[in-house]
Design a protein around this motif. Structure first.
Motif, PDB file in Angstrom:
ATOM      1  N   ILE A  95       8.040  -5.529 -13.482  1.00  8.03           N
ATOM      2  CA  ILE A  95       7.697  -4.187 -13.008  1.00  8.03           C
ATOM      3  C   ILE A  95       6.194  -4.074 -12.779  1.00  8.03           C
ATOM      4  O   ILE A  95       5.753  -3.529 -11.762  1.00  8.03           O
ATOM      5  CB  ILE A  95       8.212  -3.109 -13.987  1.00  8.03           C
ATOM      6  N   GLU A  96       5.405  -4.591 -13.710  1.00  8.19           N
ATOM      7  CA  GLU A  96       3.946  -4.571 -13.538  1.00  8.19           C
ATOM      8  C   GLU A  96       3.535  -5.352 -12.295  1.00  8.19           C
ATOM      9  O   GLU A  96       2.675  -4.915 -11.529  1.00  8.19           O
ATOM     10  CB  GLU A  96       3.258  -5.148 -14.778  1.00  8.19           C
ATOM     11  N   GLN A  97       4.141  -6.499 -12.104  1.00  8.62           N
ATOM     12  CA  GLN A  97       3.815  -7.313 -10.939  1.00  8.62           C
ATOM     13  C   GLN A  97       4.222  -6.590  -9.651  1.00  8.62           C
ATOM     14  O   GLN A  97       3.483  -6.592  -8.670  1.00  8.62           O
ATOM     15  CB  GLN A  97       4.498  -8.673 -11.030  1.00  8.62           C
ATOM     16  N   ALA A  98       5.388  -5.957  -9.658  1.00  9.93           N
ATOM     17  CA  ALA A  98       5.849  -5.216  -8.479  1.00  9.93           C
ATOM     18  C   ALA A  98       4.884  -4.080  -8.153  1.00  9.93           C
ATOM     19  O   ALA A  98       4.568  -3.840  -6.982  1.00  9.93           O
ATOM     20  CB  ALA A  98       7.256  -4.671  -8.706  1.00  9.93           C
ATOM     21  N   ALA A  99       4.408  -3.387  -9.178  1.00 10.51           N
ATOM     22  CA  ALA A  99       3.485  -2.270  -8.969  1.00 10.51           C
ATOM     23  C   ALA A  99       2.184  -2.741  -8.323  1.00 10.51           C
ATOM     24  O   ALA A  99       1.539  -1.994  -7.581  1.00 10.51           O
ATOM     25  CB  ALA A  99       3.199  -1.571 -10.296  1.00 10.51           C
ATOM     26  N   THR A 100       1.813  -3.975  -8.563  1.00  9.69           N
ATOM     27  CA  THR A 100       0.597  -4.543  -7.963  1.00  9.69           C
ATOM     28  C   THR A 100       0.863  -5.117  -6.576  1.00  9.69           C
ATOM     29  O   THR A 100       0.082  -4.929  -5.643  1.00  9.69           O
ATOM     30  CB  THR A 100       0.033  -5.656  -8.880  1.00  9.69           C
ATOM     31  N   GLU A 101       1.983  -5.840  -6.431  1.00  8.79           N
ATOM     32  CA  GLU A 101       2.259  -6.580  -5.205  1.00  8.79           C
ATOM     33  C   GLU A 101       2.839  -5.734  -4.066  1.00  8.79           C
ATOM     34  O   GLU A 101       2.571  -6.012  -2.895  1.00  8.79           O
ATOM     35  CB  GLU A 101       3.198  -7.751  -5.496  1.00  8.79           C
ATOM     36  N   ILE A 102       3.633  -4.733  -4.385  1.00  7.76           N
ATOM     37  CA  ILE A 102       4.250  -3.924  -3.325  1.00  7.76           C
ATOM     38  C   ILE A 102       3.202  -3.277  -2.426  1.00  7.76           C
ATOM     39  O   ILE A 102       3.308  -3.366  -1.200  1.00  7.76           O
ATOM     40  CB  ILE A 102       5.238  -2.884  -3.902  1.00  7.76           C
ATOM     41  N   PRO A 103       2.169  -2.620  -2.980  1.00 11.49           N
ATOM     42  CA  PRO A 103       1.169  -2.015  -2.086  1.00 11.49           C
ATOM     43  C   PRO A 103       0.429  -3.037  -1.213  1.00 11.49           C
ATOM     44  O   PRO A 103       0.024  -2.728  -0.102  1.00 11.49           O
ATOM     45  CB  PRO A 103       0.189  -1.324  -3.035  1.00 11.49           C
ATOM     46  N   ARG A 104       0.286  -4.250  -1.719  1.00 12.70           N
ATOM     47  CA  ARG A 104      -0.374  -5.302  -0.922  1.00 12.70           C
ATOM     48  C   ARG A 104       0.510  -5.733   0.240  1.00 12.70           C
ATOM     49  O   ARG A 104       0.055  -5.946   1.351  1.00 12.70           O
ATOM     50  CB  ARG A 104      -0.692  -6.513  -1.791  1.00 12.70           C
ATOM     51  N   ALA A 105       1.799  -5.908  -0.058  1.00 13.99           N
ATOM     52  CA  ALA A 105       2.727  -6.394   0.965  1.00 13.99           C
ATOM     53  C   ALA A 105       3.188  -5.292   1.908  1.00 13.99           C
ATOM     54  O   ALA A 105       3.417  -5.542   3.092  1.00 13.99           O
ATOM     55  CB  ALA A 105       3.936  -7.042   0.292  1.00 13.99           C
ATOM     56  N   PHE A 106       3.338  -4.088   1.378  1.00 15.75           N
ATOM     57  CA  PHE A 106       3.875  -2.968   2.154  1.00 15.75           C
ATOM     58  C   PHE A 106       3.033  -1.712   1.940  1.00 15.75           C
ATOM     59  O   PHE A 106       3.444  -0.801   1.207  1.00 15.75           O
ATOM     60  CB  PHE A 106       5.334  -2.702   1.776  1.00 15.75           C
ATOM     61  N   PRO A 107       1.838  -1.651   2.536  1.00 15.61           N
ATOM     62  CA  PRO A 107       0.998  -0.470   2.374  1.00 15.61           C
ATOM     63  C   PRO A 107       1.763   0.784   2.801  1.00 15.61           C
ATOM     64  O   PRO A 107       2.511   0.761   3.773  1.00 15.61           O
ATOM     65  CB  PRO A 107      -0.185  -0.730   3.310  1.00 15.61           C
ATOM     66  N   GLY A 108       1.607   1.826   2.040  1.00  6.40           N
ATOM     67  CA  GLY A 108       2.274   3.075   2.369  1.00  6.40           C
ATOM     68  C   GLY A 108       3.611   3.272   1.684  1.00  6.40           C
ATOM     69  O   GLY A 108       4.160   4.375   1.685  1.00  6.40           O
ATOM     70  N   VAL A 109       4.177   2.221   1.095  1.00  2.00           N
ATOM     71  CA  VAL A 109       5.442   2.352   0.379  1.00  2.00           C
ATOM     72  C   VAL A 109       5.154   2.989  -0.978  1.00  2.00           C
ATOM     73  O   VAL A 109       4.233   2.582  -1.684  1.00  2.00           O
ATOM     74  CB  VAL A 109       6.124   0.978   0.197  1.00  2.00           C
ATOM     75  N   ASP A 110       5.948   4.001  -1.329  1.00  2.00           N
ATOM     76  CA  ASP A 110       5.807   4.657  -2.629  1.00  2.00           C
ATOM     77  C   ASP A 110       6.413   3.742  -3.694  1.00  2.00           C
ATOM     78  O   ASP A 110       7.637   3.593  -3.777  1.00  2.00           O
ATOM     79  CB  ASP A 110       6.519   6.013  -2.615  1.00  2.00           C
ATOM     80  N   VAL A 111       5.561   3.142  -4.488  1.00  2.00           N
ATOM     81  CA  VAL A 111       5.995   2.143  -5.481  1.00  2.00           C
ATOM     82  C   VAL A 111       6.912   2.757  -6.522  1.00  2.00           C
ATOM     83  O   VAL A 111       7.961   2.196  -6.853  1.00  2.00           O
ATOM     84  CB  VAL A 111       4.770   1.489  -6.156  1.00  2.00           C
ATOM     85  N   VAL A 112       6.541   3.920  -7.042  1.00  2.00           N
ATOM     86  CA  VAL A 112       7.341   4.542  -8.105  1.00  2.00           C
ATOM     87  C   VAL A 112       8.743   4.874  -7.597  1.00  2.00           C
ATOM     88  O   VAL A 112       9.743   4.573  -8.262  1.00  2.00           O
ATOM     89  CB  VAL A 112       6.636   5.791  -8.662  1.00  2.00           C
ATOM     90  N   THR A 113       8.839   5.470  -6.431  1.00  2.22           N
ATOM     91  CA  THR A 113      10.151   5.816  -5.856  1.00  2.22           C
ATOM     92  C   THR A 113      10.971   4.544  -5.620  1.00  2.22           C
ATOM     93  O   THR A 113      12.168   4.501  -5.916  1.00  2.22           O
ATOM     94  CB  THR A 113       9.976   6.600  -4.554  1.00  2.22           C
ATOM     95  N   THR A 114      10.346   3.530  -5.069  1.00  2.00           N
ATOM     96  CA  THR A 114      11.046   2.274  -4.794  1.00  2.00           C
ATOM     97  C   THR A 114      11.571   1.647  -6.077  1.00  2.00           C
ATOM     98  O   THR A 114      12.727   1.207  -6.136  1.00  2.00           O
ATOM     99  CB  THR A 114      10.117   1.304  -4.054  1.00  2.00           C
ATOM    100  N   LEU A 115      10.745   1.610  -7.116  1.00  2.00           N
ATOM    101  CA  LEU A 115      11.186   1.025  -8.389  1.00  2.00           C
ATOM    102  C   LEU A 115      12.281   1.866  -9.039  1.00  2.00           C
ATOM    103  O   LEU A 115      13.225   1.329  -9.599  1.00  2.00           O
ATOM    104  CB  LEU A 115       9.999   0.858  -9.335  1.00  2.00           C
ATOM    105  N   ARG A 116      12.177   3.186  -8.937  1.00  2.00           N
ATOM    106  CA  ARG A 116      13.233   4.041  -9.503  1.00  2.00           C
ATOM    107  C   ARG A 116      14.576   3.773  -8.818  1.00  2.00           C
ATOM    108  O   ARG A 116      15.610   3.702  -9.472  1.00  2.00           O
ATOM    109  CB  ARG A 116      12.855   5.522  -9.353  1.00  2.00           C
ATOM    110  N   ARG A 117      14.546   3.659  -7.514  1.00  2.00           N
ATOM    111  CA  ARG A 117      15.786   3.388  -6.775  1.00  2.00           C
ATOM    112  C   ARG A 117      16.349   2.013  -7.146  1.00  2.00           C
ATOM    113  O   ARG A 117      17.551   1.847  -7.297  1.00  2.00           O
ATOM    114  CB  ARG A 117      15.543   3.465  -5.279  1.00  2.00           C
ATOM    115  N   ALA A 118      15.460   1.036  -7.257  1.00  2.00           N
ATOM    116  CA  ALA A 118      15.906  -0.320  -7.590  1.00  2.00           C
ATOM    117  C   ALA A 118      16.482  -0.392  -9.008  1.00  2.00           C
ATOM    118  O   ALA A 118      17.428  -1.134  -9.254  1.00  2.00           O
ATOM    119  CB  ALA A 118      14.743  -1.296  -7.455  1.00  2.00           C
TER     120      ALA A 118
END
Length: 133
Positions: free
Chosen positions: A108-131
């Protein structure tokens, strides 16, 4: 004594897996049975030549292969995010739901760091909650 890594009878780990009696970091994980970790008929477990207990099914325990006890290798996880944002939630769902409890926080920590790098503009918290939902 520290609590065993696997604490549920419903967990897919084998009945003789060291994860059922030892905490994370107190056993090694190899990708399959081999001569490096022979079966001990006296107790039904596998050990390295130096006597370290070994799990030989990383996919069942949700831990990558590693010499955690033998070499003191720290537990780490590595996300390989998909190239398409449309696949992100599905990918994360699969990875996070199959992760070992000790790995989940790291991923989860890694996803919170990597998602914004790979997909700028994606809401990390919403994405992780859905996942995780």
């Amino acid at each position: 004594m520290a609590e065993a890594f696997v604490r549920s009878d419903e967990h897919p780990a084998c009945g003789i897996c060291p994860s059922r009696r030892l905490p994370l970091g107190e056993f090694d994980v190899q990708d399959r049975p081999s001569d490096d970790c022979p079966f001990d008929p006296a107790d039904g477990h596998r050990y390295t030549r130096s006597g370290v207990p070994v799990c030989v099914h990383p996919h069942k325990v949700g831990i990558p292969t590693g010499r955690y006890k033998s070499d003191g290798v720290p537990l780490t996880g590595e996300l390989e995010l998909p190239g398409d944002v449309a696949e992100l939630e599905s990918y994360l769902r699969g990875v996070l739901h199959s992760a070992a409890p000790g790995m989940l926080e790291l991923l989860i920590e890694q996803a919170a760091t990597e998602i914004p790098r790979a997909f700028p503009g994606v809401d990390v918290v919403t994405t992780l909650r859905r996942a995780l939902g």
